[in-house]
Motif scaffolding. Structure first.
Motif: not given
Ligand SMILES: [Mg+2]
Ligand SMILES: Nc1ncnc2c1ncn2[C@@H]1O[C@H](COP(=O)(O)OP(=O)(O)OP(=O)(O)O)[C@@H](O)[C@H]1O
Ligand SMILES: Nc1ncnc2c1ncn2[C@@H]1O[C@H](COP(=O)(O)OP(=O)(O)OP(=O)(O)O)[C@@H](O)[C@H]1O
Ligand SMILES: [Mg+2]
Lengths: 256, 256
Positions: A16-17, A40, A44, A125
């Motif tokens: 995802k990131t 998040d 990250n 994110d």
């Molecule tokens: Mg992530």
């Protein structure tokens, strides 16, 4: 008009990131105004852009907790990368509990992003869960990008994720679309990778991006240098794949 | 006496489920009575043991929501593997919200596991977050096993995780120990892998298991066959590594 995409999958470690950061950097290279939102608590995406989390006072936490917070005042700008970022901070870990009794708790991010008109793309994110933070991301978005790791366990969770998205459409965000599923960490030496790609394309025809992101160590190294792949290793297989994803996204997002 | 370990790391995809399942199967091969608790709404541990999630009526959700639920009535037994399992179910995704106003919401699992005296080991697979489900896992446990993927982003989250564990010790579970950090998905061809191992051993001397789990595709294939590595590919590098981890754990857990 601003396009707002959430990068979501409750399965952890699927990319995802990595996808939000690197797609963002190639959209910026294609002259798009890009805002990244790190939703998040792990932070990250913030770390991937070289920002020290301890130094952050403003950011996503503020936007969620103070309804009158100004987006601009909670955004950092990286001229070098041509990207803006709403950073995460350790305080974000407490946001879900702090918002639990607020009536508009699912709309906080969407209200804040109403001030994002100057951007062509807002990329959110999300953490690896389907809790209140991810819910805020889904309510704020027009569409979702679902990274799917080329591994068996990543297949298991897709059904649950799509059910959740259907529920969000019905209850909170009628127009939420699936922009696409992105196959990630494809290893051409493993039969497993191709089996998973075939399975996803079979079950979700028309929903899977043409581009498949290969497993490429440069993508895993770039975060420790605080740079996206477009500046850390622009000639790598990972860079070419994310550059093509940006092209595929831009050609599919017909101008309004 | 029963040893209760939680497998925890809010970073996603680092090998929590893979470690709980495979360590569990080798502890069982060493004549230990093992109970696995799937505390993740994704239900990966349940899927790894070949159990169809849709068929589940009993399980972790019941133990959390009904304080008088019997552990035995919510446990499935696999004679073939010599392991018992408290399965996850899709309902678990709603448990955090349902418990939010209960005064004993952090102790539900710990109360249920007071009925686990017949087992030598209870292994709790936690989701990739630090919410109420993971909190239940930490309160119920005597110690945590922290899988750490050999990648840079996995390092980022370790500090936050240890802070959370300190807070839990102070507020809920005074005796909670760190049983060890387990380095996972080590790829000997990548400099990055060794750099991360060196970094973790430097920052947390005496806390890192000797065994390092290699990246091994057999470990990623086994879940689609519904078996742990000990029966799916017992001669693989992944199997040898988890067998050694079981030996390292057993030799460190001196008999009471
Ligand atoms: Mg992530
Ligand atoms: N294509 C790729 N090739 C090699 N490594 C990758 C690739 N994509 C991501 N990675 C690495 O794999 C790990 C997981 O990726 P990432 O952190 O982006 O996933 P995530 O879904 O955001 O995780 P989380 O669920 O914890 O938020 C990271 O260490 C990242 O650097
Ligand atoms: N040593 C290994 N070698 C190769 N693949 C592995 C290894 N360990 C785990 N995997 C695979 O990597 C993926 C992530 O592992 P796993 O699901 O166990 O992590 P997790 O921490 O439990 O994830 P989540 O955060 O989603 O709960 C899975 O597809 C698994 O099959
Ligand atoms: Mg897991």
């Amino acid at each position: 008009m601003t396009r707002i995409y959430a990068f979501v999958n409750q399965k952890g470690g699927v990319g995802k990131t990595t996808t939000a950061i690197n797609l963002g950097s190639y959209l910026a290279k294609n002259n798009q105004q890009v805002l990244l939102v790190d939703l998040d608590a792990q932070g990250n995406a913030t770390a991937c852009l070289g920002v020290e989390r301890q130094n952050i006072n403003a950011g996503t936490y503020n936007l969620l907790i103070s309804p009158n917070a100004r987006l601009h005042a909670n955004t950092m700008r990286s001229e070098k990368l041509g990207i803006s970022l709403v950073p995460s901070s350790p305080a974000l870990a407490g946001a879900e509990v702090e918002l639990v009794n607020e009536t508009d708790r699912t709309n906080r991010l969407s209200q804040a992003l109403s001030q994002a008109r100057r951007y062509d793309y807002v990329l959110i994110d999300c953490p690896p869960s389907l809790g209140l933070l991810t819910l805020n991301g889904l309510v704020a978005s027009q569409a979702v990008v679902i990274p799917v790791q080329c591994e068996y366990l990543a297949l298991e969770g897709l059904g649950q994720l799509l059910e959740t998205i259907n529920r969000i459409q019905a209850a909170f965000n009628f127009d939420l679309q699936i922009r696409g599923m992105l196959m990630t960490m494809y290893d051409s030496r493993l039969k497993l990778s191709q089996q998973v790609v075939d399975e996803v394309r079979l079950h979700f025809p028309d929903k899977v991006f043409q581009v498949v992101i290969p497993r490429n160590v440069r993508l895993a190294e770039a975060p420790s240098h605080g740079e996206p792949i477009s500046t850390y290793a622009p000639e790598s297989a990972g860079a070419y794949a994310y550059a093509s994803l940006a092209t595929e996204i831009l050609s599919g997002d017909t101008p309004y």
